[in-house]
Design a protein around this motif. Sequence first.
Motif, mmCIF file in Angstrom:
data_model
loop_
_atom_site.group_PDB
_atom_site.id
_atom_site.type_symbol
_atom_site.label_atom_id
_atom_site.label_comp_id
_atom_site.label_asym_id
_atom_site.label_seq_id
_atom_site.Cartn_x
_atom_site.Cartn_y
_atom_site.Cartn_z
ATOM 1 N N ILE A 1 0.846 -1.199 0.000
ATOM 2 C CA ILE A 1 0.000 0.000 0.000
ATOM 3 C C ILE A 1 0.879 1.245 0.000
ATOM 4 O O ILE A 1 0.631 2.200 -0.757
ATOM 5 C CB ILE A 1 -0.940 -0.010 1.220
ATOM 6 N N ALA A 2 1.923 1.252 0.850
ATOM 7 C CA ALA A 2 2.823 2.405 0.918
ATOM 8 C C ALA A 2 3.535 2.614 -0.414
ATOM 9 O O ALA A 2 3.630 3.747 -0.911
ATOM 10 C CB ALA A 2 3.831 2.207 2.044
ATOM 11 N N GLN A 3 4.034 1.538 -1.007
ATOM 12 C CA GLN A 3 4.750 1.655 -2.275
ATOM 13 C C GLN A 3 3.857 2.218 -3.366
ATOM 14 O O GLN A 3 4.322 2.958 -4.239
ATOM 15 C CB GLN A 3 5.300 0.283 -2.685
ATOM 16 N N ALA A 4 2.568 1.874 -3.325
ATOM 17 C CA ALA A 4 1.641 2.359 -4.348
ATOM 18 C C ALA A 4 1.395 3.856 -4.232
ATOM 19 O O ALA A 4 1.020 4.503 -5.215
ATOM 20 C CB ALA A 4 0.317 1.603 -4.255
ATOM 21 N N GLU A 5 1.616 4.429 -3.049
ATOM 22 C CA GLU A 5 1.357 5.850 -2.831
ATOM 23 C C GLU A 5 2.606 6.715 -2.939
ATOM 24 O O GLU A 5 2.482 7.942 -3.090
ATOM 25 C CB GLU A 5 0.730 6.062 -1.442
ATOM 26 N N LEU A 6 3.773 6.116 -2.848
ATOM 27 C CA LEU A 6 5.012 6.896 -2.802
ATOM 28 C C LEU A 6 5.635 7.033 -4.189
ATOM 29 O O LEU A 6 5.649 6.072 -4.965
ATOM 30 C CB LEU A 6 6.007 6.243 -1.848
ATOM 31 N N PRO A 7 6.192 8.199 -4.514
ATOM 32 C CA PRO A 7 6.779 8.429 -5.832
ATOM 33 C C PRO A 7 8.217 7.958 -5.958
ATOM 34 O O PRO A 7 8.809 8.076 -7.025
ATOM 35 C CB PRO A 7 6.704 9.955 -5.976
ATOM 36 N N VAL A 8 8.789 7.452 -4.863
ATOM 37 C CA VAL A 8 10.184 7.015 -4.842
ATOM 38 C C VAL A 8 10.269 5.691 -4.112
ATOM 39 O O VAL A 8 9.323 5.276 -3.421
ATOM 40 C CB VAL A 8 11.083 8.068 -4.148
ATOM 41 N N PRO A 9 11.399 4.984 -4.203
ATOM 42 C CA PRO A 9 11.544 3.727 -3.466
ATOM 43 C C PRO A 9 11.363 3.912 -1.960
ATOM 44 O O PRO A 9 11.631 4.976 -1.396
ATOM 45 C CB PRO A 9 12.966 3.281 -3.813
ATOM 46 N N PHE A 10 10.932 2.831 -1.311
ATOM 47 C CA PHE A 10 10.601 2.815 0.114
ATOM 48 C C PHE A 10 11.598 1.908 0.827
ATOM 49 O O PHE A 10 11.876 0.795 0.367
ATOM 50 C CB PHE A 10 9.179 2.274 0.267
ATOM 51 N N ALA A 11 12.153 2.385 1.952
ATOM 52 C CA ALA A 11 13.095 1.591 2.745
ATOM 53 C C ALA A 11 12.583 1.452 4.169
ATOM 54 O O ALA A 11 12.028 2.399 4.732
ATOM 55 C CB ALA A 11 14.482 2.246 2.751
ATOM 56 N N LEU A 12 12.776 0.271 4.757
ATOM 57 C CA LEU A 12 12.348 0.002 6.123
ATOM 58 C C LEU A 12 13.549 -0.186 7.037
ATOM 59 O O LEU A 12 14.527 -0.847 6.673
ATOM 60 C CB LEU A 12 11.486 -1.248 6.178
ATOM 61 N N GLU A 13 13.424 0.369 8.259
ATOM 62 C CA GLU A 13 14.497 0.289 9.253
ATOM 63 C C GLU A 13 14.164 -0.729 10.338
ATOM 64 O O GLU A 13 13.043 -0.760 10.864
ATOM 65 C CB GLU A 13 14.704 1.663 9.898
ATOM 66 N N ASN A 14 15.144 -1.540 10.700
ATOM 67 C CA ASN A 14 15.035 -2.400 11.872
ATOM 68 C C ASN A 14 15.056 -1.540 13.137
ATOM 69 O O ASN A 14 15.747 -0.523 13.194
ATOM 70 C CB ASN A 14 16.187 -3.394 11.915
ATOM 71 N N VAL A 15 14.289 -1.918 14.153
ATOM 72 C CA VAL A 15 14.189 -1.086 15.351
ATOM 73 C C VAL A 15 14.936 -1.699 16.527
ATOM 74 O O VAL A 15 15.204 -2.905 16.554
ATOM 75 C CB VAL A 15 12.716 -0.831 15.746
ATOM 76 N N ALA A 16 15.264 -0.845 17.502
ATOM 77 C CA ALA A 16 15.831 -1.291 18.771
ATOM 78 C C ALA A 16 14.697 -1.797 19.657
ATOM 79 O O ALA A 16 13.583 -1.265 19.624
ATOM 80 C CB ALA A 16 16.573 -0.145 19.451
#
Length: 279
Positions: A132-147
């Motif tokens: 869903i996020a990728q479909a709305e964003l005009p650029v590549p999407f990156a996810l961060e691992n959390v502490a």
Amino acid sequence: MAAGPNRTRVELGVGIGWRAEIDLTVERLPGVEFVEVIAESLRPERLPESLRVLRERGVPVIPHGVALGIGGADRPDIARLEHLAACAEALRAPLVSEHLAFVRGDGMEAGHLLPVPRTRDALAVVTANIKIAQAELPVPFALENVAALFGWPDDELTEAEFLGELVERTGVKLLIDVANLYTNEVNLGSGAREALDRLPLSELAYVHVAGGHSHDGVWHDTHTAAVPEPILDVLTELCARVDPPGVLLEWDDDYPSDAALAAELTRIRAAMNRASAHP
């Protein structure tokens, strides 16, 4: 509007998190090759002058979200996604990043970036949310691992396996925070080096590095201190496995002098270079 999965590598270099409290410092620091800004702090129609100056110099600026809640059962809020997209367009950003975290449920805010249960059911939910996020964003999407200060008892996958599955299913890029890997090693016994061996580092967008504090044997990733050597060692281990497109220093409060921040960037570069010297 959708960018979709994008395998193109974006070279970023060494950078620092832009904060309003140190905007002029970031402008003056030598060797800052890219910056990251908290997306929720921005008004895309009225960017801070400092960010405009950096963009005019050709310094890439990446909007980094903290409130999307991609790890929750609720679908991502379209208004939040539209804001991320507007930030990316206003900044001419090469990508957008967010946390793989649970931040709210049933209308209640957690107040923290909480770890996602690493189950097959959660994997399906997060996969759908990413798409869903990728479909709305005009650029590549990156996810961060959390502490994390705790782990869920029903986890079926390691963090590396969970992230690897997400990459395989969605083409999402990875923002690997080596300080968070270290935090989880200290607090949960999850080996940072073992995680690096199993993560799909070929899909790395960039890397976070930050300092913190130990209290009663628990490591707190506060972003308010110099990066300790053990975290720089994890960065060296990462660089021994892959040439990261970018490495960024996070510092969010108790800001030191300009010279101290410049010294931290020098230490980061030295840690990266150690991987080349001792493969």
